[in-house]
Motif scaffolding. Structure first.
Motif, PDB file in Angstrom:
ATOM      1  N   GLY A   1       0.783  -1.228   0.000  1.00 47.17           N
ATOM      2  CA  GLY A   1       0.000   0.000   0.000  1.00 47.17           C
ATOM      3  C   GLY A   1       0.807   1.266   0.000  1.00 47.17           C
ATOM      4  O   GLY A   1       1.866   1.326  -0.617  1.00 47.17           O
ATOM      5  N   GLY A   2       0.356   2.262   0.699  1.00 43.87           N
ATOM      6  CA  GLY A   2       0.873   3.612   0.558  1.00 43.87           C
ATOM      7  C   GLY A   2       2.307   3.812   1.013  1.00 43.87           C
ATOM      8  O   GLY A   2       2.975   4.704   0.538  1.00 43.87           O
ATOM      9  N   ALA A   3       2.785   2.984   1.926  1.00 47.06           N
ATOM     10  CA  ALA A   3       4.135   3.215   2.440  1.00 47.06           C
ATOM     11  C   ALA A   3       5.194   2.822   1.437  1.00 47.06           C
ATOM     12  O   ALA A   3       6.279   3.385   1.415  1.00 47.06           O
ATOM     13  CB  ALA A   3       4.344   2.438   3.739  1.00 47.06           C
ATOM     14  N   ASP A   4       4.881   1.844   0.583  1.00 40.99           N
ATOM     15  CA  ASP A   4       5.901   1.329  -0.333  1.00 40.99           C
ATOM     16  C   ASP A   4       6.150   2.297  -1.465  1.00 40.99           C
ATOM     17  O   ASP A   4       5.229   2.918  -1.988  1.00 40.99           O
ATOM     18  CB  ASP A   4       5.461  -0.007  -0.932  1.00 40.99           C
ATOM     19  CG  ASP A   4       5.445  -1.101   0.108  1.00 40.99           C
ATOM     20  OD1 ASP A   4       4.681  -2.062  -0.071  1.00 40.99           O
ATOM     21  OD2 ASP A   4       6.184  -0.993   1.102  1.00 40.99           O
ATOM     22  N   GLY A   5       7.408   2.381  -1.855  1.00 45.97           N
ATOM     23  CA  GLY A   5       7.736   3.232  -2.987  1.00 45.97           C
ATOM     24  C   GLY A   5       7.308   2.614  -4.301  1.00 45.97           C
ATOM     25  O   GLY A   5       7.220   1.395  -4.418  1.00 45.97           O
ATOM     26  N   LEU A   6       7.039   3.452  -5.277  1.00 40.98           N
ATOM     27  CA  LEU A   6       6.726   2.985  -6.613  1.00 40.98           C
ATOM     28  C   LEU A   6       8.014   2.753  -7.385  1.00 40.98           C
ATOM     29  O   LEU A   6       8.998   3.478  -7.200  1.00 40.98           O
ATOM     30  CB  LEU A   6       5.892   4.027  -7.367  1.00 40.98           C
ATOM     31  CG  LEU A   6       4.524   4.365  -6.796  1.00 40.98           C
ATOM     32  CD1 LEU A   6       3.878   5.479  -7.627  1.00 40.98           C
ATOM     33  CD2 LEU A   6       3.623   3.150  -6.744  1.00 40.98           C
TER      34      LEU A   6
END
Lengths: 114, 115
Positions: free
Chosen positions: A97-102
């Motif tokens: 989700g949101g914590a992981d970098g793209l």
């Protein structure tokens, strides 16, 4: 190391023609696939975020499809206009989700010729 | 439409100097990020920040880098002692953690040139 590849690197298209380009990504540990449109000297602008296999999203003349099993997404532009000229970036988001970098691809640089 | 604002748009600094890149994310967003793009290369993730602490960081984000949200408004990236290879476009982004995910909102970037 996650590998996200986009092809072609650049593309010249005649105004009015339709076009498409590809993003390939790892098929395991998938969370989301993002498409961004980036015009020179501006911010990358979110086009689509797709999370489900078989997803198809549309925004005006631009649409995108997603195949998570084989790890690819297509972006389509129908009836290209000069204002579609930009770099189109795809980005892979792993589970978390949101914590992981793209992880971004290198982009497809699209030039629409009048 | 709400924007992510970055300042300065361009910064030139001498090798070994400290730089602070500033960002004002969208006020009701919860997640904040820094990415960078070295000329001709891919956009790379540096760090994510949530609830006033780092959530995740990449291998690039070593001890020379730090982030802060000092006043609930600004979100800064500090590079303690710049190297030539830190020259890049640095992007700040934010996300609101809504149930329907529209993607991140990016700023227009700070071009850092280390000489």
């Amino acid at each position: 190391i996650l590998n996200v590849e986009q092809s072609p690197q650049s593309l010249h298209v005649q105004e009015g023609d339709s076009t498409n380009f590809t993003c390939s990504f790892p098929s395991s540990n998938f969370y989301a696939l993002h498409w961004y449109r980036w015009e020179t000297a501006k911010s990358p602008e979110a086009l689509f975020v797709m999370t489900l296999n078989g997803d198809e999203k549309k925004k005006g003349r631009i649409s995108a499809t997603l195949n998570t099993k084989e790890g690819y997404s297509y972006l389509y532009i129908k009836g290209s206009q000069p204002e579609d000229s930009a770099t189109y970036l795809c980005a892979f988001g792993p589970s978390g989700g949101g914590a992981d970098g793209l992880t971004f691809g290198k982009g497809t640089h699209l030039i629409i010729q009048p | 439409e709400p924007e992510v604002t970055q300042t300065p748009s361009h910064q030139v600094t001498q090798m070994g100097q400290e730089v602070i890149l500033r960002c004002v994310p969208i006020s009701n967003h919860l997640y904040f990020y820094w990415y960078r793009q070295i000329l001709g290369q891919k956009v790379e993730f540096l760090v994510s920040f949530y609830n006033n602490e780092i959530s995740e960081k990449s291998e690039i984000f070593d001890d020379q880098f730090s982030v802060e949200r000092p006043d609930g408004s600004n979100f800064t990236l500090k590079i303690r002692s710049t190297k030539l290879e830190d020259s890049a476009m640095y992007f700040c982004a934010s996300w609101g953690d809504t149930w329907e995910f529209y993607g991140y909102t990016f700023g227009s970037g700070t071009r850092l040139t280390v000489v």
